[in-house]
Design a protein around this motif. Structure first.
Motif: not given
Length: 485
Positions: A371-390
């Motif tokens: 139920g925590e967001y760390g488990l639910l959010r997909p790594y394959d998107y956020w590993v590069w989506g993070n860089l867009a937010a940055f």
């Protein structure tokens, strides 16, 4: 203009050149985009791609779990009258800032930079209105102030802290308090004791402290940037390194109009960024001095950096920055003194009942709980989506500046090359770890403030335009989206 084997070679701002002998003798070339603009457009393209892919994933049912990918925000165009403050500060800094920074005496300049940074940060927050943008930010059910209201006293708080991190247990800490070491919550306990409880004192204290980060970066670079490398050391000849304060003066307008100030006012991570930056600044001030004063400043820097470790677990990846300070002064004694100061902080918390590694282990367990967001959010998107937010946090000008550092490191001050390189390594490590999936527009503020240092490498004659672009990005984000912080 320079002469190369009798031919005339014209150098542009981009560091490139046109055909020797001028346009009459060389092959004609069509117009091309300057490299700095290309770098900025690549950053913008990354943001657009992350947004489009994020929305596509949401429509397919994936739990991206943000309102407007790649940011934790919702589409809600708005602009409160107080936001005019941000517009006015942006125009003043962009149009007059570079000239003022170049001519004003150092001490008064740092004071003016702080006032401008605080005005810019507050102005951005006021786009949402004072109630929403300042008072309410830290009063949500997931924020630290919930724990402040039920603070049991320092001893019991530290002794039971690690055992209350994991969710679904009696007395579980709220999301932000559990996801950070105990000093983050203790800070707001102190604010409540000194200035009164509630969101307004907490929000203003966070904003005013967070706004000092650019000044701390300038102090550190002003101390270190003038140090020269030995010929051939790090591949950098001595004549390529300019005076530190000159670099800091070129950086300061960009540090003031930091796009990430959208999240500095008001998120606790903005305060973390300032604490980390001041720790490095004190260490740098001590490292360039000999004797007792130098040792005391290094020790103080270590204490502040040790405190930063108990504000955010992620700041451990910033450990390369103090190492850079030691490399620049070519002495390990400042780093040793700093380590002693940090060890004192670690020891005091351990004596009080909290061991940092225990907390870190428990945070990882909670991050991947059902139920925590760390488990639910997909790594394959956020590993590069993070860089867009940055990318939105540092702004297009930082992309252009980093591009210049990467293409021509020999032309840049050694301090800028190593400091920016160190924080980019920290960002990469945090990203690949998977422990930062989304919300990095605030989580990586301690690294973003140093990345913007690369803007000091932009040509002076284009600085005003880049500053206007930086300000426009921040105002657009804060006016079109309702951010969570």
């Amino acid at each position: 203009m320079t002469t190369v084997l009798g031919a005339t070679r014209s150098h542009d701002d981009d560091g490139g050149s046109v055909t020797p002998g001028g346009p009459e003798t060389g092959r004609r070339r069509g117009p091309r985009l300057p490299g700095d603009l290309v770098a900025a457009l690549l950053g913008a393209g990354l943001v657009v791609a992350a947004s489009l892919v994020g929305w596509a994933d949401i429509h397919e049912g994936q739990k991206i779990l943000v309102g407007w990918p790649p940011l934790l925000a919702d589409w809600l165009p708005h602009f409160s009258p107080g936001g005019i403050t941000a517009v006015l500060v942006a125009l003043l800094v962009a149009l007059a800032g570079p000239a003022v920074a170049a001519r004003m005496r150092w001490g008064p300049l740092l004071g003016l930079a702080y006032v401008a940074s605080a005005g810019w940060t507050l102005g951005l927050a006021l786009i949402d209105g004072y109630q929403v943008g300042v008072i309410n930010r830290l009063t949500t059910p997931t924020e630290y102030l919930v724990e402040v209201a039920r603070f049991p006293g320092l001893g019991p708080f530290l002794e039971t802290f690690a055992g209350r991190i994991v969710g679904m247990t009696p007395g579980t800490l709220v999301t932000h308090a559990s996801g950070h070491p105990p000093l983050a919550t203790i800070f707001y306990v102190w604010v409540a004791d000194l200035f009164g409880p509630g969101g307004e004192p907490a929000g203003l204290a966070t904003l005013l402290l967070g706004a000092s980060a650019p000044v701390a970066v300038a102090v550190a670079v002003g101390s270190l940037g003038g140090l020269r490398a030995r010929r051939g050391e790090f591949g950098l000849p001595t004549e390529t390194v300019t005076a530190g304060r000159d670099v800091a003066r070129r950086y300061l307008p960009f540090g003031v109009l930091f796009p990430g100030a959208v999240w500095v006012g008001v998120s606790a991570d903005g305060m973390f960024a300032a604490v980390f930056a001041w720790g490095v600044a004190f260490l740098a001030l001590g490292a360039v001095r000999r004797g007792v004063l130098g040792a005391v400043l290094c020790l103080l820097g270590g204490v502040v950096l040790g405190g930063a470790l108990f504000l955010s677990y992620g700041l451990v990846t910033g450990g390369l920055v103090p190492i850079v300070v030691a490399i620049l002064v070519r002495r390990w004694s400042p780093l040793i003194a700093g380590a002693v100061g940090a060890a004192v902080v670690v020891g005091l918390f351990a004596w009080g009942g909290f061991w940092w590694l225990d907390g870190y282990d428990q945070v990882q367990l909670r991050y991947y709980q059902v139920g925590e967001y760390g488990l639910l959010r997909p790594y394959d998107y956020w590993v590069w989506g993070n860089l867009a937010a940055f990318a939105l946090t540092i702004g297009p000008a930082a992309f252009a500046g980093v591009r210049r550092l990467a293409w021509w490191p020999r032309r840049a001050p050694l301090a800028v090359v190593l400091l920016v390189g160190a924080v980019l390594v920290a960002v990469t490590a945090a990203d690949v770890s998977g422990l930062s999936k989304a919300e990095v527009e605030r989580i990586w503020l301690p690294f973003a403030t140093w990345t913007v240092l690369a803007c000091a490498m932009l040509p002076p004659r284009s600085a005003r335009w880049w500053l206007l672009v930086q300000a426009a990005v921040a105002i657009a984000v804060n006016s079109l989206l309702l951010t969570t912080w």
